[in-house]
Design an enzyme around this catalytic site. Structure first.
Site, PDB file in Angstrom:
ATOM      1  N   GLU A  52       0.814  -1.215   0.000  1.00 46.02           N
ATOM      2  CA  GLU A  52       0.000   0.000   0.000  1.00 46.02           C
ATOM      3  C   GLU A  52       0.848   1.266   0.000  1.00 46.02           C
ATOM      4  O   GLU A  52       0.512   2.255  -0.664  1.00 46.02           O
ATOM      5  CB  GLU A  52      -0.935  -0.013   1.215  1.00 46.02           C
ATOM      6  CG  GLU A  52      -1.897  -1.198   1.230  1.00 46.02           C
ATOM      7  CD  GLU A  52      -1.270  -2.484   1.779  1.00 46.02           C
ATOM      8  OE1 GLU A  52      -1.949  -3.529   1.744  1.00 46.02           O
ATOM      9  OE2 GLU A  52      -0.110  -2.441   2.255  1.00 46.02           O
ATOM     10  N   ARG A 121       7.146 -10.659  10.599  1.00 46.59           N
ATOM     11  CA  ARG A 121       6.124  -9.639  10.852  1.00 46.59           C
ATOM     12  C   ARG A 121       5.082 -10.088  11.876  1.00 46.59           C
ATOM     13  O   ARG A 121       4.121  -9.356  12.143  1.00 46.59           O
ATOM     14  CB  ARG A 121       5.439  -9.255   9.537  1.00 46.59           C
ATOM     15  CG  ARG A 121       4.585 -10.338   8.956  1.00 46.59           C
ATOM     16  CD  ARG A 121       4.277 -10.194   7.477  1.00 46.59           C
ATOM     17  NE  ARG A 121       3.758  -8.917   7.044  1.00 46.59           N
ATOM     18  CZ  ARG A 121       3.500  -8.631   5.747  1.00 46.59           C
ATOM     19  NH1 ARG A 121       3.727  -9.540   4.815  1.00 46.59           N
ATOM     20  NH2 ARG A 121       3.035  -7.456   5.415  1.00 46.59           N
ATOM     21  N   GLY A 242       0.505 -11.220 -16.841  1.00 49.21           N
ATOM     22  CA  GLY A 242       1.951 -11.345 -16.910  1.00 49.21           C
ATOM     23  C   GLY A 242       2.574 -10.382 -17.888  1.00 49.21           C
ATOM     24  O   GLY A 242       2.281  -9.195 -17.911  1.00 49.21           O
ATOM     25  N   ALA A 270       6.133  -4.195  -8.870  1.00 48.03           N
ATOM     26  CA  ALA A 270       5.628  -3.708 -10.153  1.00 48.03           C
ATOM     27  C   ALA A 270       4.102  -3.650 -10.181  1.00 48.03           C
ATOM     28  O   ALA A 270       3.515  -2.744 -10.785  1.00 48.03           O
ATOM     29  CB  ALA A 270       6.145  -4.591 -11.284  1.00 48.03           C
ATOM     30  N   GLY A 271       3.445  -4.614  -9.542  1.00 49.30           N
ATOM     31  CA  GLY A 271       1.988  -4.590  -9.510  1.00 49.30           C
ATOM     32  C   GLY A 271       1.447  -3.398  -8.752  1.00 49.30           C
ATOM     33  O   GLY A 271       0.416  -2.817  -9.122  1.00 49.30           O
ATOM     34  N   ASP A 272       2.135  -3.014  -7.675  1.00 50.54           N
ATOM     35  CA  ASP A 272       1.718  -1.828  -6.913  1.00 50.54           C
ATOM     36  C   ASP A 272       1.898  -0.573  -7.752  1.00 50.54           C
ATOM     37  O   ASP A 272       1.037   0.320  -7.756  1.00 50.54           O
ATOM     38  CB  ASP A 272       2.544  -1.721  -5.632  1.00 50.54           C
ATOM     39  CG  ASP A 272       2.485  -2.985  -4.787  1.00 50.54           C
ATOM     40  OD1 ASP A 272       1.408  -3.608  -4.732  1.00 50.54           O
ATOM     41  OD2 ASP A 272       3.515  -3.347  -4.190  1.00 50.54           O
ATOM     42  N   ASP A 308      11.406  -1.692  -3.908  1.00 51.12           N
ATOM     43  CA  ASP A 308      10.030  -1.729  -4.396  1.00 51.12           C
ATOM     44  C   ASP A 308       9.642  -0.459  -5.140  1.00 51.12           C
ATOM     45  O   ASP A 308       8.660  -0.439  -5.869  1.00 51.12           O
ATOM     46  CB  ASP A 308       9.062  -1.921  -3.218  1.00 51.12           C
ATOM     47  CG  ASP A 308       9.084  -3.338  -2.670  1.00 51.12           C
ATOM     48  OD1 ASP A 308       9.978  -4.110  -3.058  1.00 51.12           O
ATOM     49  OD2 ASP A 308       8.209  -3.662  -1.842  1.00 51.12           O
TER      50      ASP A 308
END
Length: 346
Positions: A52, A121, A242, A270-272, A308
């Site tokens: 996020e 975590r 993809g 990359a998706g974020d 990231d």
């Protein structure tokens, strides 16, 4: 869904234009150099990692006002996280510092073409978040609330947070809700993720999902149109296939845009970045094709770095790519297709 309706999804059901709010955990991240082994590396680079906050930082890069809500430990790593996310232009004033819990940590292990991620975590500060986070004043003027399936996997209270946001009927929400499935198998108890994530994803206004993760969750033979049949309710469903293309399904149309070519250093994040680009395109108007292209452009910047969050192309290059005729975009994309999935560990 016409072009104005697509924009209306992103600026909120009430038509209100405002900031984007992203809610979720961000951890400190340790990683060796891209070509180094975790076992033999002498040095590890410290960065921050969180789906996020990745979205939030890219939104800020693209000029969208954005806040990130979360919790970190009252420790050195928590201060590092706040400093780095804040330095990217994200409002971090709503992040709680928990003196009784630590900041989460992950360690990246490069393994050829993929990156394994080891999480530390459990009992983190962010895992104690609950529905009360939704009471933050920043949501009163938000146009979009962005959530992911990662948060739903962290703890029962975090799952309640996501479920509470999505329990509000779509026509009564003061802001649009964007949800990225972001399936992290390591975080889910056996045989639970598929049902929970499908239910949450189907309640959002805008849903992002990778075709590979949809196949892992809901059926190995799924194609993008089949994902739409499983998730019929979002006003906009974006399926990332993809390195081939991204398909967007609206209430009155479907769009497919091929992936943009770039060299890949590491796929994580990359998706974020893609989600941030698409949300920015929707908020600014100009149509779905342009929004999906901006998603690809933003994703490519994450693929070029081990962290990231990577630097975007200059604005002139972004505008040139966005303005290309469809055949020229396809030619540019065909040079070297790359994935826009988030590179999550399986």
């Amino acid at each position: 869904m016409d072009l104005e309706d697509a924009r209306a999804v992103a600026v909120g059901v009430g038509g209100r234009e405002g900031a984007v709010v992203c809610i979720g955990e961000t951890m400190a991240a340790l990683a060796p150099a891209p070509s180094a082994s975790l076992e033999s590396a002498d040095d590890l680079r410290v960065s921050v990692a969180g789906a996020e906050s990745n979205v939030a930082m890219y939104l800020a890069d693209l000029g969208i006002p954005v806040s990130w809500l979360s919790a970190v430990g009252d420790d050195a790593l928590g201060r590092r996280v706040l400093a780095e996310v804040g330095a990217a232009g994200v409002d971090v004033g709503g992040v709680r510092r928990d003196p009784g819990r630590r900041t989460g940590l992950l360690v990246k292990e490069p393994t050829g073409s993929r990156t394994r991620v080891h999480y530390y975590r459990g009992n983190s500060a962010a895992s104690a978040m609950g529905p009360d986070v939704l009471d933050d004043d920043r949501l009163r003027s938000a146009s979009v609330l962005h959530l992911t399936g990662v948060t739903a996997a962290l703890s029962p209270s975090c799952r309640s947070l996501v479920a509470a946001a999505l329990a509000v009927p779509a026509d009564q929400r003061p802001y649009a809700i964007s949800f990225d499935v972001n399936h992290r198998p390591a975080l889910w108890p056996p045989d639970t993720a598929a049902t929970v994530l499908r239910d949450l994803a189907d309640r959002a206004d805008i849903t992002f999902v990778g075709l590979d993760e949809a196949q892992d969750l809901w059926g190995a033979d799924l194609e993008p149109a089949g994902v739409r049949r499983l998730l019929p309710r979002p006003r906009l469903l974006v399926v990332k296939d993809g390195g081939h293309a991204v398909s967007a399904f609206g209430t009155e149309g479907t769009w497919t845009v091929p992936a943009l070519g770039t060299d890949v250093v590491e796929p994580v994040g990359a998706g974020d970045a893609f989600a941030a680009g698409v949300l920015t395109g929707l908020l600014r108007g100009g149509g779905m094709e342009r929004a999906l292209r901006l998603g690809h452009i933003t994703a490519a910047s994450a693929l070029k770095v081990t962290a990231d969050h990577g630097p975007l192309p200059d604005s002139a290059r972004i505008e040139r790519l966005l303005a290309l005729p469809a055949d020229e975009w396809a030619a540019e994309a065909g040079q070297l297709a790359v994935p826009v999935r988030d590179g999550a560990p399986r």
